[in-house]
Design a protein around this motif. Structure first.
Motif, PDB file in Angstrom:
ATOM      1  N   LEU A   1       0.825  -1.201   0.000  1.00  0.00           N
ATOM      2  CA  LEU A   1       0.000   0.000   0.000  1.00  0.00           C
ATOM      3  C   LEU A   1       0.863   1.257   0.000  1.00  0.00           C
ATOM      4  CD1 LEU A   1      -2.746  -1.123   2.558  1.00  0.00           C
ATOM      5  CD2 LEU A   1      -2.946  -0.998   0.067  1.00  0.00           C
ATOM      6  N   GLY A   2       1.948   1.253   0.801  1.00  0.00           N
ATOM      7  CA  GLY A   2       2.844   2.406   0.837  1.00  0.00           C
ATOM      8  C   GLY A   2       3.526   2.637  -0.499  1.00  0.00           C
ATOM      9  N   ILE A   3       3.999   1.550  -1.114  1.00  0.00           N
ATOM     10  CA  ILE A   3       4.632   1.660  -2.433  1.00  0.00           C
ATOM     11  C   ILE A   3       3.618   2.149  -3.464  1.00  0.00           C
ATOM     12  CG2 ILE A   3       5.634   0.292  -4.318  1.00  0.00           C
ATOM     13  CD1 ILE A   3       6.975  -1.437  -2.158  1.00  0.00           C
ATOM     14  N   GLY A   4       2.348   1.712  -3.312  1.00  0.00           N
ATOM     15  CA  GLY A   4       1.314   2.164  -4.232  1.00  0.00           C
ATOM     16  C   GLY A   4       1.091   3.663  -4.164  1.00  0.00           C
ATOM     17  N   VAL A   5       1.096   4.220  -2.954  1.00  0.00           N
ATOM     18  CA  VAL A   5       0.929   5.670  -2.800  1.00  0.00           C
ATOM     19  C   VAL A   5       2.100   6.411  -3.438  1.00  0.00           C
ATOM     20  CG1 VAL A   5       0.789   7.561  -1.136  1.00  0.00           C
ATOM     21  CG2 VAL A   5      -0.482   5.439  -0.723  1.00  0.00           C
ATOM     22  N   VAL A   6       3.319   5.909  -3.173  1.00  0.00           N
ATOM     23  CA  VAL A   6       4.504   6.534  -3.783  1.00  0.00           C
ATOM     24  C   VAL A   6       4.435   6.415  -5.308  1.00  0.00           C
ATOM     25  CG1 VAL A   6       7.021   6.424  -3.978  1.00  0.00           C
ATOM     26  CG2 VAL A   6       5.931   6.145  -1.747  1.00  0.00           C
ATOM     27  N   GLY A   7       4.024   5.246  -5.805  1.00  0.00           N
ATOM     28  CA  GLY A   7       3.887   5.064  -7.254  1.00  0.00           C
ATOM     29  C   GLY A   7       2.869   6.016  -7.848  1.00  0.00           C
ATOM     30  N   TRP A   8       1.759   6.244  -7.133  1.00  0.00           N
ATOM     31  CA  TRP A   8       0.742   7.190  -7.609  1.00  0.00           C
ATOM     32  C   TRP A   8       1.325   8.601  -7.712  1.00  0.00           C
ATOM     33  CZ3 TRP A   8      -1.710  10.985  -4.298  1.00  0.00           C
ATOM     34  CH2 TRP A   8      -2.732  11.704  -4.935  1.00  0.00           C
ATOM     35  N   LEU A   9       2.097   9.001  -6.694  1.00  0.00           N
ATOM     36  CA  LEU A   9       2.717  10.331  -6.723  1.00  0.00           C
ATOM     37  C   LEU A   9       3.713  10.438  -7.878  1.00  0.00           C
ATOM     38  CD1 LEU A   9       3.302  10.892  -2.889  1.00  0.00           C
ATOM     39  CD2 LEU A   9       1.588  12.001  -4.339  1.00  0.00           C
TER      40      LEU A   9
END
Length: 503
Positions: free
Chosen positions: A418-426
């Motif tokens: 989930l954390g990597i997903g947020v960073v990927g979205w940014l």
């Protein structure tokens, strides 16, 4: 060349029971490949005990597992094209042009082209397995740590073709991937690197966690963002059959991808992710004259898809001829042979022709079954895009979480995803491409391990990287790939300067 084992194999594979087993394997493999994070390794690992306890003979079990393996390579493209969510590692490159095609309303065409390319790559890979297995197994034996390191250098040089109009962002993405690859226990010194005293990070960041976070979670967030802003994520078109002109246009990319995929598949430890990356970047250098790759070019879809399926066949070469698994999936299949007290090696072709021949014959039959099975379902698969986002986004999230947890059974893995997903979205909001991060991560791990092993063998002497003929050829190829674009650009400027000016 004695191919009597193959004719014996066809008599085994074409028995009614084995045809049914092969069909079941292909169907299950397609479904497994379409689910994020599951992949052929986990699918085979889950179904192997069931096949063994059913009392199937060794050749029938191997036909089932080969069908799952081939089917998963086909199935990985479905979610990659439709949702920008790679079903497995090899489908990451498929998303680069497959998903833009879906966004243009050409999802059905993209699925059909990918299915045809997968079929050609799979068949050509099995042909290579049939005729060149002994020769290429000798090539695989010649690859030591130094040769693998130089091979990764060559792969990174080909990555330069993905730089495009944003070289800084591409290089930053590669560096991020390389940094993530260093997390975990250093196998050489035993030191923990960047684990922040978290024991579960000792094994490093798992590939599945990184891929699902960067692609699935970030894609779900982008879909929600588009929905909130009233934008349309993907247009749906009625056409489900590929244009004949596009199929012809993909011919060269498909053939080149098949050859690259098979050769890379023969090398133990590389796999579909490396093969698809090398195939895509090579094809981009050859064919992308108008800057259309990454924007929905059918050739950028065909090349990695052909490579994925050819790699699956190539991975059987070292397993059957040397007893050395060519990939993680064939490592599980090697364990299946051990359950039956069968030791793969040079004598296997002579001692168990019904097993080897049945396996290879089933790969021919399985690719035909997969083509027949997949093409009629193109319209059905493309209907996934008609689902409203309030169904689609939760479905992506549930599949992602279940896939990661079923693989690692760890809450930390889910939180990291989930954390990597947020960073990927940014990062995607800032215009970064996710592919360089993934490739930096995959290639960086292999490159570091083999460099450390090579230097350990030579006592720190760097000359080991230039000693073998294989290393020298790879260095020459890497230099040629690096220099050739500049030479062609200089030549084009010379031609333009020499051309008569039109008043």
């Amino acid at each position: 060349m004695d191919l009597s084992y193959l004719w014996t194999g066809f008599s085994v594979a074409l028995s009614p029971m084995n045809i049914v087993i092969g069909f079941v394997g292909c169907f299950l493999g397609t479904m497994i490949g379409a689910l994020p994070a599951i992949g052929p390794i986990n699918g085979i690992a889950l179904l192997l005990p069931i096949a063994y306890t059913m009392g199937l003979p060794a050749e029938s079990t191997m036909i089932l597992l080969a069908g799952i393996y081939s089917g998963a390579e086909y199935g990985g493209r479905i979610s990659s094209i439709l949702l920008n969510v790679p079903g497995d590692a090899g489908a990451v490159m498929t998303a680069l042009d497959g998903n833009p095609l879906a966004r243009q309303g050409r999802a059905g065409e993209a699925l059909m082209i990918s299915g045809l390319s997968s079929f050609v790559g799979g068949i050509l890979g099995v042909v290579g397995l049939t005729f060149f297995a002994p020769l290429l197994s000798g090539l695989a034996v010649g690859f030591g740590p130094a040769e693998y390191f130089v091979l990764m250098i060559f792969a990174f040089v080909t990555l330069g073709s993905m730089v495009g109009s944003q070289p800084v962002k591409t290089l930053i993405g590669c560096v991020i991937g390389l940094m993530l690859a260093t997390v975990g226990l250093d196998a050489t010194s035993g030191a923990y690197r960047f684990t922040f005293d978290e024991p579960e990070l000792g094994d490093g960041i798992e590939f599945v966690v990184l891929v699902i976070g960067l692609f699935s979670i970030s894609e779900a967030m982008l879909m929600l963002e588009h929905q909130a802003s009233g934008g349309s994520v993907i247009r749906i078109a009625g056409r489900t059959f590929a244009r004949w002109a596009d199929i012809v246009r993909c011919t060269g990319a498909t053939l080149r991808g098949s050859v690259i995929g098979f050769v890379v598949g023969v090398l133990p430890g590389t796999g579909a992710s490396v093969a698809s990356a090398v195939s895509y970047t090579t094809e981009k250098r050859i064919s992308d004259r108008d800057g259309t790759f990454g924007k929905g070019d059918v050739r950028g879809l065909a090349a990695p898809e052909a490579a994925n399926n050819a790699t699956a066949a190539g991975a059987f070469v070292p397993m059957l001829t040397l007893g050395v698994p060519g990939s993680g999936t064939t490592a599980v299949m090697l364990g299946a042979l051990m359950l039956y007290n069968i030791q793969p090696g040079p004598q296997l072709f002579a001692e168990r022709p019904e097993l080897v021949g049945g396996l290879i014959a089933s790969l021919y039959i399985g690719n035909v079954l997969l083509l027949i099975m997949n093409l009629p379902l193109v319209s059905l698969f493309s209907r996934v895009l008609t689902l409203p986002n309030w169904i689609l986004v939760p479905g992506i999230l549930v599949l992602s979480i279940v896939g990661v947890y079923s693989t690692h059974a760890s809450m930390l893995s889910i939180l990291m995803m989930l954390g990597i997903g947020v960073v990927g979205w940014l990062l995607r909001k800032l215009g970064f491409d996710m592919a360089p991060i993934i490739l930096g991560f995959v290639l960086g791990r292999v490159m570091e391990v083999n460099l450390r092993n090579a230097l350990a063998i030579s006592g720190g002497d760097l000359s080991i990287l230039f000693q073998s003929s294989i290393s020298i050829v790879l260095w020459i190829m890497a230099a040629a790939v690096a220099v050739l674009p500049f030479v062609l650009s200089w030549r084009a400027r010379q031609v333009r300067a020499a051309a008569p000016q039109v008043p």
